[in-house]
Design an enzyme around this catalytic site. Structure first.
Site, PDB file in Angstrom:
ATOM      1  N   ASP A 189      23.912  22.655  -1.790  1.00 17.17           N
ATOM      2  CA  ASP A 189      24.525  21.440  -1.233  1.00 17.17           C
ATOM      3  C   ASP A 189      26.017  21.426  -1.564  1.00 17.17           C
ATOM      4  O   ASP A 189      26.451  22.046  -2.539  1.00 17.17           O
ATOM      5  CB  ASP A 189      23.873  20.185  -1.820  1.00 17.17           C
ATOM      6  CG  ASP A 189      22.406  20.093  -1.457  1.00 17.17           C
ATOM      7  OD1 ASP A 189      22.003  20.699  -0.449  1.00 17.17           O
ATOM      8  OD2 ASP A 189      21.667  19.424  -2.206  1.00 17.17           O
TER       9      ASP A 189
HETATM   10  N1  URA Z   1      18.085  21.767  -4.368  1.00 16.71           N
HETATM   11  C1  URA Z   1      18.918  20.761  -4.013  1.00 16.71           C
HETATM   12  O1  URA Z   1      18.522  19.604  -3.955  1.00 16.71           O
HETATM   13  N2  URA Z   1      20.192  21.078  -3.732  1.00 16.71           N
HETATM   14  C2  URA Z   1      20.688  22.316  -3.824  1.00 16.71           C
HETATM   15  O2  URA Z   1      21.868  22.526  -3.564  1.00 16.71           O
HETATM   16  C3  URA Z   1      19.812  23.358  -4.208  1.00 16.71           C
HETATM   17  C4  URA Z   1      18.507  23.054  -4.470  1.00 16.71           C
END
Ligand code: URA
Length: 243
Positions: free
Chosen positions: A103
Site C-alpha cells: 500500500d
Molecule cells: N497488507 C496490507 O494491508 N497492506 C500492505 O501493503 C501489505 C499487506
C-alpha cells in the site's frame, strides 16, 4: 539479437548513441571490428568488447528496495511518485517493475525486477510464499487474535484467509506484532485486523520468501540482490508447487 540492441540494453546509450560508437570502430565481435548495428550476435557464444573491455550482457535486474511511505508500488502514475521513480537511470533502462504491491502508506521490503517469470512464480497463490510484516495496531492484540489468525479469519468480502502466524511483541494501547501470511489479498494485513475489530496504524514488510529486508537500506534506498539471495529465489521458482 542485433548488436545495437545488445549494447543499448547493456547500458552503453541509446540506439543512436550506440550507432555512433559502432561507426567509430570501437566495438569488436570475436576479435574483429564490427560497425554494422544490425549484425546478429549471440550473447551466449560471441565475445563482444568495447575499447578492449569485455561487454558483459545481462538481461535481468533484481533489486531489493526499502519502500518508503507515500510512494506507489507501480511503474508510473500521473499524480504520485512511484517506486520506479526512485531508481537511477542505470536501473530504469532495464524496465523493472515491483513484484506485488505494498500500500502507499506501507514501508519495507519490495523486490523490483524485469524477470516476469520469476515475478509470476513468486506471486502465484499456489506457491504460498510466506511474507512477514511488522505492524503497530491500535488496541490490545490478544491470544484470541493469535488463535483466530491461526485458524484463518473472514474478511469483509466473506473471503476466509489461510492461517497466519501472529506473534505479539507487545500488547498495549498500541500493540506491536509480527504476522506471517502466505497470501497477498488486497490490504490483507489491515483487513485481517479489521476482522478482529482492530486497526493497523503502521505497517512494514520484513520478509518475502527467502528475502529479508536489509536494514542497512534507508527508506527509499535499494541495492541489487546478492548472488545468494538470487539463488534462493531461483530455487523457490524451480521448486514444486505446494499442495
Ligand atoms: N497488507 C496490507 O494491508 N497492506 C500492505 O501493503 C501489505 C499487506
Amino acid at each position: 539479437m542485433r548488436l545495437d540492441k545488445l549494447l543499448s540494453n547493456t547500458g552503453y546509450g541509446s540506439r543512436k548513441e550506440v550507432r555512433q560508437i559502432l561507426k567509430k570502430g570501437m566495438v569488436r565481435v570475436n576479435g574483429s571490428v564490427a560497425k554494422d548495428p544490425a549484425l546478429h550476435v549471440d550473447p551466449e557464444s560471441d565475445t563482444i568488447s568495447l575499447l578492449g573491455e569485455d561487454v558483459i550482457y545481462r538481461e535481468f535486474i533484481y533489486l531489493m528496495m526499502h519502500k518508503p511511505p507515500g510512494v506507489l508500488s507501480a511503474t508510473e502514475d500521473n499524480r504520485d511518485r512511484t517506486v520506479v521513480d526512485l531508481l537511477g537511470s542505470e536501473e530504469r533502462h532495464f524496465e523493472p517493475f515491483p513484484v506485488g504491491r505494498l500500500d502507499k502508506d506501507t514501508e519495507g521490503l519490495l523486490l523490483l525486477t524485469n524477470d516476469g517469470k520469476l515475478a509470476h512464480s513468486l506471486l502465484s497463490p499456489k506457491k504460498e510464499v510466506p511474507k512477514t510484516y511488522f505492524a503497530k495496531v491500535a488496541g490490545r492484540v490478544t491470544e484470541e487474535d493469535t488463535e483466530a489468525f491461526s485458524r484463518g479469519v473472514i474478511l469483509d468480502d466473506a473471503y476466509e484467509t489461510k492461517p497466519g502466524i501472529l506473534n505479539v511483541l507487545q500488547s498495549d494501547e498500541i500493540s506491536e506484532i509480527e504476522l506471517t501470511i502466505t497470501e497477498g489479498k488486497f490490504h490483507q494485513v489491515k483487513r485481517m485486523f479489521e476482522a478482529v475489530g482492530k486497526k493497523v496504524i503502521y505497517l512494514k514488510r520484513l520478509t518475502m520468501g527467502p528475502l529479508v529486508l536489509d536494514e542497512d537500506l534507508k527508506l527509499g534506498e535499494y541495492r541489487e540482490l546478492t548472488e545468494k539471495e538470487l539463488q534462493a529465489l531461483v530455487k523457490l521458482d524451480s521448486s514444486k508447487q505446494k499442495g
